[in-house]
Design a protein around this motif. Structure first.
Motif, PDB file in Angstrom:
ATOM      1  N   THR A 116      45.154  33.631  49.902  1.00  0.00           N
ATOM      2  CA  THR A 116      43.975  34.251  49.274  1.00  0.00           C
ATOM      3  C   THR A 116      43.719  33.483  47.981  1.00  0.00           C
ATOM      4  OG1 THR A 116      45.546  35.886  48.417  1.00  0.00           O
ATOM      5  CG2 THR A 116      44.123  36.604  50.198  1.00  0.00           C
ATOM      6  N   SER A 118      40.852  33.283  46.073  1.00  0.00           N
ATOM      7  CA  SER A 118      40.060  33.916  45.013  1.00  0.00           C
ATOM      8  C   SER A 118      39.978  35.412  45.294  1.00  0.00           C
ATOM      9  CB  SER A 118      38.643  33.318  44.955  1.00  0.00           C
ATOM     10  OG  SER A 118      37.829  33.894  45.951  1.00  0.00           O
ATOM     11  N   THR A 120      37.456  37.064  45.776  1.00  0.00           N
ATOM     12  CA  THR A 120      36.469  37.278  46.847  1.00  0.00           C
ATOM     13  C   THR A 120      37.167  37.497  48.187  1.00  0.00           C
ATOM     14  OG1 THR A 120      35.252  35.572  45.677  1.00  0.00           O
ATOM     15  CG2 THR A 120      34.300  36.340  47.753  1.00  0.00           C
ATOM     16  N   ASP A 121      38.322  36.849  48.372  1.00  0.00           N
ATOM     17  CA  ASP A 121      39.047  36.961  49.651  1.00  0.00           C
ATOM     18  C   ASP A 121      39.442  38.412  49.951  1.00  0.00           C
ATOM     19  OD1 ASP A 121      38.764  34.250  49.818  1.00  0.00           O
ATOM     20  OD2 ASP A 121      40.868  33.754  49.480  1.00  0.00           O
ATOM     21  N   THR A 124      36.492  39.633  51.794  1.00  0.00           N
ATOM     22  CA  THR A 124      36.388  39.005  53.115  1.00  0.00           C
ATOM     23  C   THR A 124      37.460  39.541  54.060  1.00  0.00           C
ATOM     24  OG1 THR A 124      35.604  37.056  51.966  1.00  0.00           O
ATOM     25  CG2 THR A 124      36.150  36.775  54.284  1.00  0.00           C
ATOM     26  N   SER A 187      34.492  31.744  50.951  1.00  0.00           N
ATOM     27  CA  SER A 187      35.582  32.580  51.447  1.00  0.00           C
ATOM     28  C   SER A 187      35.376  32.908  52.943  1.00  0.00           C
ATOM     29  CB  SER A 187      35.627  33.853  50.594  1.00  0.00           C
ATOM     30  OG  SER A 187      36.522  34.771  51.119  1.00  0.00           O
TER      31      SER A 187
END
Ligand code: BYC
Length: 336
Positions: A116, A118, A120-121, A124, A187
């Protein structure tokens, strides 16, 4: 007296009628073995799956996001525990299964061997990874083994909450700056193919599917569920404003499904065999947590034994609560 043939016939009738097999029922050894394999892998996936997202708990961008992420990761621990309990009803203890995982003798989902990179992951993973998990697990609510199916009902309720949480996080970022929108797209590009691989190898290269379908353990093949996931994800991506990294994604009128490219199955097998970007790190972390938690397990067991002794006056000749030392005191002594 019931003969082996009669037991086998009863088992076959139960499967045929789509009723549940329960732990007290007779079952073929191969059925028990394949269920332990699948349920253990599933439990390990939930526990190892805490690591990639857990990585961001200390760096979540706000208190609200931190609280959400903490709760989500904690839910995954709970899922692991329901599943280890289901495996226990088949005669496989959690200790034994964890030792096998750490020794590399049992698998966990390939998806958790990707990093992971960032925050953001986190979104996602919620959207695509929990989304793929739901697609695979909703049919498992009707699996033929009772404790596994019942665990899945509860797990699925929580997973659909997780998926919405991830989608909402990404929606928020998509309403932000250009840089945030780029982070979401980047991502999604990294997680799309690994998410498709979660459903397992293609049907013609899946040694377990046919027998598991016959036994009602699986009710859909790997390719059927992968297709379902692709079909359901595309409108969600459009609403979000992102694309998937596949130029062959196209609606096929004749099939009534989206066409998509073949995932890189060499990459999949390499990750399953232990050569993914994070395999070593994930197992090393799990082993450290298991080793460092040994004293807690020992203390809990000692406490349970002491409590059981204290609650059995007939054997000790004293009434409950009159054993001379409180369970808490003796546990502390044992732990030393
Ligand atoms: N990764 O004959 P096949 C979650 C193995 S956690 C690694 O098709 P089967 C979440 C397979 O085990 C969700 N290995 O097998 C948690 C077999 O090897 P063995 C996890 C894989 O069992 C935290 C070999 O390849 N979900 O949602 O009929 C945060 C041949 O495969 C994979 C489950 O575990 C893979 N992706 O079908 C967020 C679902 N795929 O065992 C989210 C329950 C295949 O013969 N499991 N292999 O040595 C299943 O539905 C089935 O086991 C599978 C595979 C569809 C995964």
């Amino acid at each position: 007296m019931t003969t082996e043939a009669q037991l086998e016939a009863q088992f076959a009738d139960t499967i045929e009628a789509k009723d549940r097999i329960e732990p007290r029922d007779w079952m073929p050894e191969a059925y028990r073995k394949t269920l332990i394999r699948q349920v253990a892998q599933h439990a390990h996936s939930e526990i190892i799956g805490m690591q990639p997202e857990g990585n961001w708990i200390t760096r979540a961008p706000s208190l609200r996001r931190k609280a959400i992420l903490l709760a989500k990761v904690q839910d995954e621990a709970g899922h692991g525990l329901y599943l280890y309990s289901a495996a226990e009803t088949l005669g496989a203890s959690r200790n034994e299964l964890t030792e096998k995982l750490i020794a590399g003798k049992q698998k966990y989902s390939s998806i958790f061997n990707y990093p992971t990179l960032s925050y953001t992951d986190v979104g996602t993973i919620g959207w695509l990874v929990d989304g793929a998990a739901i697609c695979n697990q909703v049919p498992l609510c009707r699996t033929s083994f009772g404790p596994y199916g019942r665990a899945m009902i509860r797990v699925c309720k929580e997973e659909s909450f997780h998926q919405r949480q991830g989608y909402e996080l990404l929606m928020t970022m998509m309403r932000g700056t250009d840089e945030q929108r780029e982070m979401v797209q980047e991502s999604v590009n990294r997680f799309w193919w690994p998410a498709l691989m979660m459903f397992g190898p293609p049907d013609d290269d899946s040694p377990n599917t046919a027998q598991s379908m016959e036994w009602g353990i699986k009710t859909h093949t790997n390719d059927e569920l992968r297709q379902k996931f692709v079909d359901m994800s595309i409108p969600q991506a459009e609403a979000l404003g992102v694309t998937f990294p596949d130029e062959n994604l196209k609606w096929n009128e004749e099939r009534g499904h989206y066409d998509f490219s073949t995932p890189d199955w060499d990459e999949f097998w390499s990750v399953v065999k232990g050569n993914g970007p994070c395999n070593d790190q994930r197992i090393a972390h799990r082993k450290r947590a298991w080793d460092e938690g040994a004293w807690v397990r020992e203390a809990a067991l000692a406490f349970a034994e002491q409590s059981a002794e204290a609650a059995a006056p007939a054997q000790t000749g004293s009434a409950p609560g009159q054993t001379g030392s409180s369970p808490a005191t003796t546990t502390e002594e044992t732990a030393k």
